[in-house]
Design an enzyme around this catalytic site. Structure first.
Site, PDB file in Angstrom:
ATOM      1  N   TYR A 242       2.586 -10.539  -2.612  1.00 28.91           N
ATOM      2  CA  TYR A 242       1.955 -10.991  -1.374  1.00 28.91           C
ATOM      3  C   TYR A 242       0.863 -12.032  -1.622  1.00 28.91           C
ATOM      4  CZ  TYR A 242       3.741  -6.393   0.204  1.00 28.91           C
ATOM      5  OH  TYR A 242       4.512  -5.304   0.478  1.00 28.91           O
TER       6      TYR A 242
ATOM      7  N   ASP B 261      -3.122   1.353   1.777  1.00 33.01           N
ATOM      8  CA  ASP B 261      -4.536   1.272   2.152  1.00 33.01           C
ATOM      9  C   ASP B 261      -5.059   2.653   2.532  1.00 33.01           C
ATOM     10  OD1 ASP B 261      -4.152  -1.555   1.980  1.00 33.01           O
ATOM     11  OD2 ASP B 261      -3.425  -1.555   4.036  1.00 33.01           O
TER      12      ASP B 261
END
Length: 310
Positions: free
Chosen positions: A132, A230
């Site tokens: 990413y 996360d």
């Protein structure tokens, strides 16, 4: 209230969280803040990016914070004598080299005010074989960030990228773990890998010169949910705080228990036609049901047990 008047409990449980933010949905700081607050932590967030939604959607609008703006925000905290407030630093998605380098300076300044500060680094680089972020971030993580991190929470692909070790077997996982320990990282939690039994993922946990654990995690759906990494990092931070080495397995169990409960609740709200694959994924219907999972965050029901690896 000035920082010198802050209570001891407030000082002990305050996280500076530097990662992405979305207006709609739950990734980055949106995924981490609510669970940490529910578990008793104050959270001060700096958003490395501010986007309308995560990048899986057809359209993404927003802004990217640069290193100069990061320094300006942090200097405001420093000028007001607020750095001593923090018990933890948590970092997630960071998209450029100069911004990432500033994190090391932030760690240095925070530890100058609190030598017991715990830095939890979630190196958000990619997943499922896709990066990413620019490759230029890898050497900065390797030589600058990891040596000052206490806890890291990569997935299997991120562990491979950082260590340069192709993980083809469980023995390779432990080689990668030792690489992280060699960089100075105390606790390594590999949030997911492909080495579980059929239909399962497998997480790994290791403390430097301490115990090791593994935990199999049943896959609940073929849909890939955003924000789970996360969430894992935030939950692990909370449950590992002030735990003894022999309780690390318990930390992993509680983290995974909440994750599984959130995913289960999220799946329950997704239309069957989408779950069956007969209709393409509508990301707005797959956002994590965090608020609805408050009770599971507060009191996770542990079903999956961590196995201590000898």
């Amino acid at each position: 209230m000035k920082s010198k008047d802050m209570s001891a409990s407030e000082v002990k449980r305050r996280v500076l969280s530097i990662q992405s933010h979305v207006v709609h949905g739950y990734v980055g700081n949106k995924s981490a803040t609510f669970p940490l607050q529910v578990l008793g932590f104050e959270v001060d967030a700096i958003n490395s990016v501010q986007f309308s939604n995560h990048t899986g959607y057809n359209v993404v609008k927003g802004q990217i914070l640069d290193d100069t703006e990061l320094v300006e925000l942090f200097s405001g905290l420093e000028s007001n004598n607020l750095l001593k407030c923090y018990s933890h630093l948590l970092t997630g998605y960071i998209g450029n080299v100069s911004f990432l380098r500033q994190i090391a300076q932030i760690v240095k300044k925070l530890r100058a005010e609190n030598s017991e500060l715990i830095y939890v680094c979630d190196p958000v680089l990619g997943d499922n074989g896709e990066m990413y972020v620019p490759e230029e971030l890898l050497p900065v993580y390797q030589s600058v960030i990891l040596p000052v991190a206490d806890i890291v929470t990569p997935n299997q692909y991120e562990a491979e990228l950082l260590t340069g070790i192709k993980i083809n077997a469980e023995s390779d996982v432990w080689k990668a773990v030792e690489w992280f320990h060699g960089k100075g990282v105390d606790i390594v939690a590999i949030s997911s890998s492909d080495f579980g039994q059929k239909g399962q993922l497998r997480a790994f946990l290791s403390k430097k010169k301490g115990p090791r654990f593994a935990l199999n995690i049943p896959k609940q759906s073929s849909i890939s949910f955003t924000g789970t990494g996360d969430l894992f990092a935030a939950l692990f931070l909370a449950h590992s705080f002030r735990k003894q080495p022999d309780q690390l397995g318990y930390t992993l169990e509680r983290t995974v228990a909440t994750l599984q409960a959130v995913i289960k609740r999220t799946i329950a709200e997704i239309p069957e036609i989408m779950l069956s694959g007969k209709e393409s994924t509508n990301y707005s219907k797959c956002e994590l049901k965090l608020i609805q999972s408050k009770a599971d965050i507060e009191n996770p029901q542990v079903v999956l047990k961590a196995e201590q690896i000898k």
